[in-house]
Design a protein around this motif. Structure first.
Motif, PDB file in Angstrom:
ATOM      1  N   VAL A 153       0.848  -1.185   0.000  1.00 50.67           N
ATOM      2  CA  VAL A 153       0.000   0.000   0.000  1.00 50.67           C
ATOM      3  C   VAL A 153       0.887   1.240   0.000  1.00 50.67           C
ATOM      4  O   VAL A 153       0.574   2.239  -0.638  1.00 50.67           O
ATOM      5  N   THR A 154       1.987   1.148   0.668  1.00 48.46           N
ATOM      6  CA  THR A 154       2.918   2.259   0.803  1.00 48.46           C
ATOM      7  C   THR A 154       3.786   2.395  -0.438  1.00 48.46           C
ATOM      8  O   THR A 154       4.256   1.406  -0.985  1.00 48.46           O
ATOM      9  N   ALA A 155       3.998   3.619  -0.870  1.00 52.16           N
ATOM     10  CA  ALA A 155       4.995   3.910  -1.907  1.00 52.16           C
ATOM     11  C   ALA A 155       6.286   4.295  -1.184  1.00 52.16           C
ATOM     12  O   ALA A 155       6.274   5.113  -0.267  1.00 52.16           O
ATOM     13  N   TYR A 156       7.378   3.665  -1.581  1.00 49.83           N
ATOM     14  CA  TYR A 156       8.664   3.836  -0.908  1.00 49.83           C
ATOM     15  C   TYR A 156       9.649   4.587  -1.796  1.00 49.83           C
ATOM     16  O   TYR A 156       9.479   4.644  -3.009  1.00 49.83           O
ATOM     17  N   ASP A 157      10.735   5.081  -1.179  1.00 51.40           N
ATOM     18  CA  ASP A 157      11.892   5.464  -1.976  1.00 51.40           C
ATOM     19  C   ASP A 157      12.586   4.150  -2.347  1.00 51.40           C
ATOM     20  O   ASP A 157      12.267   3.090  -1.794  1.00 51.40           O
ATOM     21  N   ALA A 186       8.813   0.690 -10.190  1.00 52.16           N
ATOM     22  CA  ALA A 186       8.617   2.138 -10.114  1.00 52.16           C
ATOM     23  C   ALA A 186       7.163   2.477 -10.402  1.00 52.16           C
ATOM     24  O   ALA A 186       6.518   1.847 -11.240  1.00 52.16           O
ATOM     25  N   VAL A 187       6.648   3.473  -9.682  1.00 49.20           N
ATOM     26  CA  VAL A 187       5.281   3.943  -9.886  1.00 49.20           C
ATOM     27  C   VAL A 187       5.283   5.460 -10.066  1.00 49.20           C
ATOM     28  O   VAL A 187       6.203   6.144  -9.633  1.00 49.20           O
ATOM     29  N   THR A 245       0.462   6.428  -8.268  1.00 51.56           N
ATOM     30  CA  THR A 245       1.032   5.124  -7.895  1.00 51.56           C
ATOM     31  C   THR A 245       0.720   4.042  -8.909  1.00 51.56           C
ATOM     32  O   THR A 245       0.788   2.874  -8.625  1.00 51.56           O
ATOM     33  N   GLU A 246       0.388   4.437 -10.157  1.00 49.82           N
ATOM     34  CA  GLU A 246       0.261   3.471 -11.237  1.00 49.82           C
ATOM     35  C   GLU A 246       1.655   3.102 -11.709  1.00 49.82           C
ATOM     36  O   GLU A 246       2.568   3.947 -11.697  1.00 49.82           O
TER      37      GLU A 246
END
Length: 57
Positions: free
Chosen positions: A18-22, A45-46, A51-52
């Protein structure tokens, strides 16, 4: 700046973070999942706003 997510498969099916990270944090999460037996964990990568998944150009 790029954002990253992690996807893997478990006994319930396909999962995505669910989380987008570095990137370094996403790699750490994927490594932790692999250590738990999720050998297919992968970082991708999103787009940072939606976040697609980013499309290859």
């Amino acid at each position: 700046m790029k954002s990253y997510k992690v996807r893997w498969t478990d006994e319930t099916g396909h999962r995505t973070s669910v989380t987008a990270y570095d990137e370094p944090s996403a790699e750490q999460r994927a490594e932790a999942l692999r250590a738990e037996g999720h050998d297919d964990a992968e970082v991708y990568a999103v787009h940072p706003l939606t976040t697609e998944p980013l499309k290859a150009s």
